[in-house]
Structures are given as structure tokens and as C-alpha cells.
Design a protein around this motif. Sequence first.
Motif, mmCIF file in Angstrom:
data_model
loop_
_atom_site.group_PDB
_atom_site.id
_atom_site.type_symbol
_atom_site.label_atom_id
_atom_site.label_comp_id
_atom_site.label_asym_id
_atom_site.label_seq_id
_atom_site.Cartn_x
_atom_site.Cartn_y
_atom_site.Cartn_z
ATOM 1 N N LEU B 33 15.360 26.139 63.493
ATOM 2 C CA LEU B 33 16.235 27.056 62.896
ATOM 3 C C LEU B 33 16.484 26.807 61.304
ATOM 4 O O LEU B 33 16.157 25.918 60.833
ATOM 5 C CB LEU B 33 17.797 26.961 63.538
ATOM 6 N N GLN B 34 16.407 28.089 60.539
ATOM 7 C CA GLN B 34 16.282 27.989 59.101
ATOM 8 C C GLN B 34 17.740 28.702 58.583
ATOM 9 O O GLN B 34 18.150 29.715 59.270
ATOM 10 C CB GLN B 34 15.176 28.654 58.527
ATOM 11 N N TRP B 35 18.053 28.367 57.496
ATOM 12 C CA TRP B 35 19.139 29.140 56.737
ATOM 13 C C TRP B 35 18.638 29.791 55.478
ATOM 14 O O TRP B 35 17.865 28.692 54.766
ATOM 15 C CB TRP B 35 20.211 28.049 56.592
ATOM 16 N N TYR B 36 18.923 30.725 55.244
ATOM 17 C CA TYR B 36 18.847 31.511 54.058
ATOM 18 C C TYR B 36 19.846 32.128 53.246
ATOM 19 O O TYR B 36 20.649 32.301 53.741
ATOM 20 C CB TYR B 36 17.899 32.854 54.192
ATOM 21 N N ARG B 37 19.601 32.141 51.731
ATOM 22 C CA ARG B 37 20.622 32.658 51.051
ATOM 23 C C ARG B 37 20.310 33.974 50.474
ATOM 24 O O ARG B 37 19.138 34.223 50.387
ATOM 25 C CB ARG B 37 20.949 31.845 49.963
ATOM 26 N N GLN B 38 20.897 35.000 50.528
ATOM 27 C CA GLN B 38 20.633 36.527 50.114
ATOM 28 C C GLN B 38 21.723 36.942 49.194
ATOM 29 O O GLN B 38 22.659 37.145 49.392
ATOM 30 C CB GLN B 38 20.331 37.339 51.062
ATOM 31 N N ASP B 39 21.229 37.079 47.814
ATOM 32 C CA ASP B 39 22.091 37.843 47.038
ATOM 33 C C ASP B 39 21.914 39.465 46.786
ATOM 34 O O ASP B 39 20.901 39.819 47.250
ATOM 35 C CB ASP B 39 21.746 37.159 45.633
ATOM 36 N N PRO B 40 23.014 40.196 46.527
ATOM 37 C CA PRO B 40 22.669 41.610 46.663
ATOM 38 C C PRO B 40 21.623 42.000 45.713
ATOM 39 O O PRO B 40 21.376 41.848 44.540
ATOM 40 C CB PRO B 40 23.982 42.089 45.951
ATOM 41 N N GLY B 41 20.642 43.015 46.617
ATOM 42 C CA GLY B 41 19.674 43.427 45.819
ATOM 43 C C GLY B 41 18.328 42.418 45.993
ATOM 44 O O GLY B 41 17.386 42.883 45.048
ATOM 45 N N ARG B 42 18.463 41.488 46.457
ATOM 46 C CA ARG B 42 17.370 40.477 46.443
ATOM 47 C C ARG B 42 16.855 40.155 47.569
ATOM 48 O O ARG B 42 17.657 40.239 48.742
ATOM 49 C CB ARG B 42 17.817 39.128 45.577
ATOM 50 N N GLY B 43 15.745 39.406 47.596
ATOM 51 C CA GLY B 43 15.202 38.862 49.027
ATOM 52 C C GLY B 43 15.791 37.654 49.458
ATOM 53 O O GLY B 43 16.203 37.091 48.508
ATOM 54 N N PRO B 44 15.637 37.181 50.701
ATOM 55 C CA PRO B 44 16.302 36.033 51.137
ATOM 56 C C PRO B 44 15.603 34.693 50.545
ATOM 57 O O PRO B 44 14.305 34.862 50.319
ATOM 58 C CB PRO B 44 16.020 35.948 52.444
ATOM 59 N N VAL B 45 16.318 33.762 50.122
ATOM 60 C CA VAL B 45 15.689 32.701 49.603
ATOM 61 C C VAL B 45 16.036 31.536 50.684
ATOM 62 O O VAL B 45 17.064 31.018 51.190
ATOM 63 C CB VAL B 45 16.249 32.157 48.384
ATOM 64 N N PHE B 46 14.849 30.613 51.004
ATOM 65 C CA PHE B 46 15.028 29.652 52.121
ATOM 66 C C PHE B 46 15.764 28.484 51.524
ATOM 67 O O PHE B 46 15.754 28.033 50.403
ATOM 68 C CB PHE B 46 13.565 29.054 52.309
ATOM 69 N N LEU B 47 16.619 27.994 52.329
ATOM 70 C CA LEU B 47 17.755 26.781 52.015
ATOM 71 C C LEU B 47 17.282 25.496 52.809
ATOM 72 O O LEU B 47 17.010 24.673 52.018
ATOM 73 C CB LEU B 47 18.994 27.137 52.253
ATOM 74 N N LEU B 48 17.338 25.582 54.195
ATOM 75 C CA LEU B 48 17.150 24.137 55.017
ATOM 76 C C LEU B 48 16.563 24.819 56.300
ATOM 77 O O LEU B 48 16.619 26.104 56.800
ATOM 78 C CB LEU B 48 18.531 23.712 55.187
#
Lengths: 118, 112
Positions: B33-48
Motif C-alpha cells: 500500500l502506498q500513500w501519495y500527496r496531491q496538491d491542486p493542479g499537480r500530479g500525485p507525489v509518493f510519500l510512503l
Amino acid sequence: GAGVSQSPSNKVTEKGKDVELRCDPISGHTALYWYRQSLGQGLEFLIYFQGNSAPDKSGLPSDRFSAERTGGSVSTLTIQRTQQEDSAVYLCASSLDGTGGFGGNTIYFGEGSWLTVV
Amino acid sequence: SQKIEQNSEALNIQEGKTATLTCNYTNYSPAYLQWYRQDPGRGPVFLLLIRENEKEKRKERLKVTFDTTLKQSLFHITASQPADSATYLCALLYTGFQKLVFGTGTRLLVSP
């Protein structure tokens, strides 16, 4: 390049026209993915390329959608006869190799191509 | 088919508090399982990333837990900051499949 590059960043097209979206993955990455994200929705898998293997096209929503990857690098997603429901952000991602297996390599996303069909 | 549920309502917390986001899944457990962060208008960024045989993973102020009995992952951000405000997505990979399945994400708002 330093990251996954997608073009165009924004595209407005008329219903019925064809569009092509381009993705340049990170150099050396053998796996490439296309996802679609509609407003307020999660990411919907479209297609996956891994090296020279046959692509996994199981997520393509209709035969109007196709994708190819030339030379194991650049990929183009083509949508024919666009419909208004095709409006979404199309995200490309790449990873060092496939996400299967114990490696679980990180997937790097581009900033997306915002498609609006009017 | 695989189903992933994340709280669609935004989570509002105060700066300095711990934010806890939930990811529930149905059917069989994923390989990881992975967690990603996504800011408005941006692609998701891998976290953990956390594997099915791991209970907990930490990275700086982030902590992820994985409970295969409850079929749930919790994502914690300690000492939250306004800059942590974003949408957080969980994604699962199932054995035998080669693509990540994403949840719809939960929006986190951290107020100063």
C-alpha cells in the motif's frame, strides 16, 4: 529529464475531434502508466507498459482510446472522436520497473494534461 | 473488484495537532500500500510504502500503519503544519496485478 514530462499541459478541443497526449518518462524507467482523474475523483487506471511486454490495456474505457510507447520511452495517448465525458486530467507516471513483486518501486507522476472537450 | 474507501469529507485540524487519515479496502489484502500527496493542479507525489507483512512505517513526521485484519491503513502526520494541507491518496497493489488502484483521496486542511 529530471521528472516525468507531459504535453500539452492544457488542451481544449471540440467534441468529435481527435487528441494526442504525450508523455516523456524519467530516463531509464521501463514502466510507464497512464491514469485519468476526473474532477473530484480518484485516479482511474488506463494502461500500463512494462519494457517490451505487451501492454496492459485493461483500463481503457472504450475503443476510442489507444496508447503506444515507441522505443521503450515516449508514450502517446490518443483519444479519437472525443466526447464531453472525456474531459479530465490525464496523468502519466513512470517507475524504474513494474510495481509488481517485492520491489514496489516508487511511481513518479507528471503534472498531467488537462483536457476539456467542449 | 477491489474497492478502496477514503473519507470524502475534508479533515480540518489545527496546526501542531496530529492528522489521521483512513484508507479502508475490501476483498483480499494487497501486496503493498502506498500513500501519495496531491496538491491542486499537480500530479500525485509518493510519500510512503508499506508492505503486507509490515505493521508500521515512519518517515520524519509521517507514520503509516497497515492492519490486514481490519483491512485498513492509517496515515498520520504529527505536528501538522499549514504546508501539509493537500489531498492524500492511498493506493493498493494486489498480487497478480501490475497496476496501483487508487482511492479518491481525503483533503486535509491545517489551520494556523
